[in-house]
Design a protein around this motif. Structure first.
Motif, PDB file in Angstrom:
ATOM      1  N   MET A 288       0.854  -1.209   0.000  1.00 21.67           N
ATOM      2  CA  MET A 288       0.000   0.000   0.000  1.00 21.67           C
ATOM      3  C   MET A 288       0.889   1.258   0.000  1.00 21.67           C
ATOM      4  O   MET A 288       1.849   1.326   0.751  1.00 21.67           O
ATOM      5  N   VAL A 289       0.525   2.220  -0.819  1.00 19.37           N
ATOM      6  CA  VAL A 289       1.282   3.465  -0.912  1.00 19.37           C
ATOM      7  C   VAL A 289       0.958   4.358   0.280  1.00 19.37           C
ATOM      8  O   VAL A 289      -0.212   4.525   0.643  1.00 19.37           O
ATOM      9  N   ALA A 290       1.991   4.922   0.884  1.00 24.45           N
ATOM     10  CA  ALA A 290       1.786   5.824   2.018  1.00 24.45           C
ATOM     11  C   ALA A 290       1.089   7.095   1.552  1.00 24.45           C
ATOM     12  O   ALA A 290       1.390   7.639   0.488  1.00 24.45           O
ATOM     13  N   VAL A 291       0.133   7.547   2.359  1.00 22.27           N
ATOM     14  CA  VAL A 291      -0.612   8.764   2.032  1.00 22.27           C
ATOM     15  C   VAL A 291       0.216   9.976   2.459  1.00 22.27           C
ATOM     16  O   VAL A 291       0.608  10.093   3.622  1.00 22.27           O
ATOM     17  N   THR A 292       0.483  10.864   1.519  1.00 17.23           N
ATOM     18  CA  THR A 292       1.276  12.062   1.787  1.00 17.23           C
ATOM     19  C   THR A 292       0.575  13.295   1.233  1.00 17.23           C
ATOM     20  O   THR A 292      -0.425  13.184   0.511  1.00 17.23           O
ATOM     21  N   ILE A 293       1.112  14.447   1.557  1.00 18.44           N
ATOM     22  CA  ILE A 293       0.581  15.697   0.991  1.00 18.44           C
ATOM     23  C   ILE A 293       0.720  15.679  -0.534  1.00 18.44           C
ATOM     24  O   ILE A 293      -0.153  16.145  -1.262  1.00 18.44           O
ATOM     25  N   ALA A 294       1.817  15.106  -1.022  1.00 20.01           N
ATOM     26  CA  ALA A 294       2.086  15.095  -2.458  1.00 20.01           C
ATOM     27  C   ALA A 294       1.047  14.301  -3.236  1.00 20.01           C
ATOM     28  O   ALA A 294       0.595  14.726  -4.312  1.00 20.01           O
ATOM     29  N   ASN A 295       0.660  13.116  -2.720  1.00 16.95           N
ATOM     30  CA  ASN A 295      -0.282  12.291  -3.492  1.00 16.95           C
ATOM     31  C   ASN A 295      -1.740  12.508  -3.090  1.00 16.95           C
ATOM     32  O   ASN A 295      -2.636  11.779  -3.536  1.00 16.95           O
ATOM     33  N   THR A 296      -1.986  13.501  -2.242  1.00 17.49           N
ATOM     34  CA  THR A 296      -3.372  13.871  -1.927  1.00 17.49           C
ATOM     35  C   THR A 296      -3.647  15.286  -2.443  1.00 17.49           C
ATOM     36  O   THR A 296      -4.097  15.464  -3.569  1.00 17.49           O
ATOM     37  N   LEU A 297      -3.304  16.291  -1.648  1.00 16.65           N
ATOM     38  CA  LEU A 297      -3.537  17.678  -2.077  1.00 16.65           C
ATOM     39  C   LEU A 297      -2.699  18.037  -3.302  1.00 16.65           C
ATOM     40  O   LEU A 297      -3.153  18.783  -4.172  1.00 16.65           O
ATOM     41  N   GLY A 298      -1.473  17.498  -3.360  1.00 17.30           N
ATOM     42  CA  GLY A 298      -0.623  17.776  -4.524  1.00 17.30           C
ATOM     43  C   GLY A 298      -1.232  17.249  -5.804  1.00 17.30           C
ATOM     44  O   GLY A 298      -1.253  17.940  -6.833  1.00 17.30           O
ATOM     45  N   ALA A 299      -1.742  16.020  -5.764  1.00 17.21           N
ATOM     46  CA  ALA A 299      -2.367  15.430  -6.943  1.00 17.21           C
ATOM     47  C   ALA A 299      -3.608  16.217  -7.359  1.00 17.21           C
ATOM     48  O   ALA A 299      -3.847  16.452  -8.557  1.00 17.21           O
ATOM     49  N   MET A 300      -4.403  16.638  -6.368  1.00 17.83           N
ATOM     50  CA  MET A 300      -5.602  17.407  -6.679  1.00 17.83           C
ATOM     51  C   MET A 300      -5.243  18.776  -7.252  1.00 17.83           C
ATOM     52  O   MET A 300      -5.911  19.281  -8.163  1.00 17.83           O
ATOM     53  N   GLN A 301      -4.169  19.382  -6.729  1.00 24.86           N
ATOM     54  CA  GLN A 301      -3.731  20.687  -7.236  1.00 24.86           C
ATOM     55  C   GLN A 301      -3.281  20.581  -8.687  1.00 24.86           C
ATOM     56  O   GLN A 301      -3.626  21.434  -9.525  1.00 24.86           O
ATOM     57  N   ILE A 302      -2.519  19.545  -9.016  1.00 28.40           N
ATOM     58  CA  ILE A 302      -2.065  19.353 -10.399  1.00 28.40           C
ATOM     59  C   ILE A 302      -3.266  19.120 -11.317  1.00 28.40           C
ATOM     60  O   ILE A 302      -3.362  19.698 -12.409  1.00 28.40           O
ATOM     61  N   GLY A 303      -4.186  18.274 -10.869  1.00 30.11           N
ATOM     62  CA  GLY A 303      -5.368  18.001 -11.685  1.00 30.11           C
ATOM     63  C   GLY A 303      -6.216  19.231 -11.929  1.00 30.11           C
ATOM     64  O   GLY A 303      -6.690  19.470 -13.043  1.00 30.11           O
ATOM     65  N   SER A 304      -6.392  20.055 -10.889  1.00 30.80           N
ATOM     66  CA  SER A 304      -7.204  21.274 -11.045  1.00 30.80           C
ATOM     67  C   SER A 304      -6.505  22.282 -11.950  1.00 30.80           C
ATOM     68  O   SER A 304      -7.168  22.999 -12.718  1.00 30.80           O
ATOM     69  N   THR A 305      -5.180  22.339 -11.889  1.00 31.97           N
ATOM     70  CA  THR A 305      -4.431  23.236 -12.775  1.00 31.97           C
ATOM     71  C   THR A 305      -4.602  22.823 -14.233  1.00 31.97           C
ATOM     72  O   THR A 305      -4.833  23.668 -15.115  1.00 31.97           O
ATOM     73  N   LEU A 306      -4.509  21.537 -14.497  1.00 30.04           N
ATOM     74  CA  LEU A 306      -4.731  21.038 -15.855  1.00 30.04           C
ATOM     75  C   LEU A 306      -6.166  21.297 -16.306  1.00 30.04           C
ATOM     76  O   LEU A 306      -6.414  21.623 -17.473  1.00 30.04           O
ATOM     77  N   ALA A 307      -7.098  21.170 -15.376  1.00 29.73           N
ATOM     78  CA  ALA A 307      -8.496  21.413 -15.717  1.00 29.73           C
ATOM     79  C   ALA A 307      -8.718  22.866 -16.134  1.00 29.73           C
ATOM     80  O   ALA A 307      -9.420  23.153 -17.113  1.00 29.73           O
ATOM     81  N   VAL A 308      -8.120  23.795 -15.389  1.00 28.95           N
ATOM     82  CA  VAL A 308      -8.250  25.218 -15.730  1.00 28.95           C
ATOM     83  C   VAL A 308      -7.595  25.505 -17.076  1.00 28.95           C
ATOM     84  O   VAL A 308      -8.137  26.260 -17.903  1.00 28.95           O
ATOM     85  N   PHE A 309      -6.427  24.895 -17.313  1.00 31.26           N
ATOM     86  CA  PHE A 309      -5.740  25.072 -18.598  1.00 31.26           C
ATOM     87  C   PHE A 309      -6.603  24.575 -19.756  1.00 31.26           C
ATOM     88  O   PHE A 309      -6.755  25.265 -20.788  1.00 31.26           O
ATOM     89  N   LEU A 310      -7.203  23.399 -19.596  1.00 25.61           N
ATOM     90  CA  LEU A 310      -8.045  22.843 -20.657  1.00 25.61           C
ATOM     91  C   LEU A 310      -9.318  23.664 -20.844  1.00 25.61           C
ATOM     92  O   LEU A 310      -9.833  23.761 -21.963  1.00 25.61           O
ATOM     93  N   PHE A 311      -9.816  24.274 -19.762  1.00 20.92           N
ATOM     94  CA  PHE A 311     -10.977  25.157 -19.912  1.00 20.92           C
ATOM     95  C   PHE A 311     -10.614  26.374 -20.754  1.00 20.92           C
ATOM     96  O   PHE A 311     -11.438  26.875 -21.530  1.00 20.92           O
TER      97      PHE A 311
END
Length: 248
Positions: free
Chosen positions: A1-24
């Motif tokens: 199991m992968v350890a839960v970190t800031i990078a793979n939680t909030l970091g992943a969501m931040q990257i995804g939202s940035t890409l979403a805004v770019f695609l919009f």
């Protein structure tokens, strides 16, 4: 199991939202191009484009606002960040966007293919509407869920079903259009053949892009369920559908 970190939680969501805004932003540029070049389109097409862009605007606001809640409002209090109402709204809106786009392409299949193959479009359209109802339900469950773990455990089967069905619909629509285009290619002149080749390449690209992204969401959901990696990918999936619609 992968350890839960800031990078793979909030970091992943931040990257995804940035890409979403770019695609919009790309969707908005496509809308501007559409308005300038296709002002004589039928009212139905104009309404479809306007509806998709309006849904995309609301979807982008929800995604960006949820990312703000996680990184700013709950800064330093990650343990308290357990509810995601705006992500639920984004899920609901994403399901509606996907439905509109898939129904648009289903209508193309219905008009392009002869009987009885044209009914592929009707069946896929009905499946897209059922899938949208499931997405609305999922979105509402995210809004009221107390924790993401609770939501995932209660609705994991439905998440898998919607991702698999969405991918299947995309592949079937793309395959149907390829069948139609390749038949035209074999019966056309050289100039027509070159145009059809471009349409074939476009059909493959758009169908593969949304399908591969949906598969990535499903894989990361299964492999890294405790993280937000799958959420980060899912938040910009709807944008790819809108891009494919306006490109068409």
């Amino acid at each position: 199991m992968v350890a839960v970190t800031i990078a793979n939680t909030l970091g992943a969501m931040q990257i995804g939202s940035t890409l979403a805004v770019f695609l919009f932003g790309i969707v908005t540029l496509q809308l501007d191009t559409y308005i300038q070049l296709f002002s004589d389109d039928k009212w139905f097409l104009k309404l479809t484009v306007a509806t998709v862009w309006s849904l995309e605007l609301a979807h982008t606001i929800c995604v960006a606002a949820e990312a703000y809640r996680g990184t700013i409002t709950f800064y330093g209090r990650i343990a308290a960040y357990q509810r995601y109402p705006l992500m639920g709204a984004a899920t609901l809106l994403g399901g509606l966007i996907t439905c509109v786009v898939q129904c648009f392409f289903c209508l193309r299949v219905w008009k392009a293919l002869p009987n009885p193959l044209r009914y592929i479009g009707a069946v896929c359209g009905a499946a897209a509407i059922v899938r949208a109802i499931g997405s609305v339900f999922l979105g509402s469950r995210v809004i009221i869920a107390k924790t993401l773990a609770e939501y995932r455990q209660a609705n994991g089967w439905l998440i898998r079903a919607l991702l698999i069905s969405g991918t299947s619909i995309d592949v079937i629509i793309a395959a149907s259009m390829l069948y139609f285009l390749l038949k035209k290619r074999n019966s056309g002149f050289s100039t027509t053949t070159r145009l059809v080749d471009r349409l074939v390449a476009y059909t493959v690209r758009t169908g593969l892009l949304t399908s591969i992204t949906a598969i990535l969401v499903l894989v990361t959901f299964e492999v890294f369920p405790e993280t937000f990696i799958w959420v980060g990918i899912y938040v910009f999936l709807a944008k790819l559908y809108s891009n494919s619609l306006l490109s068409a």
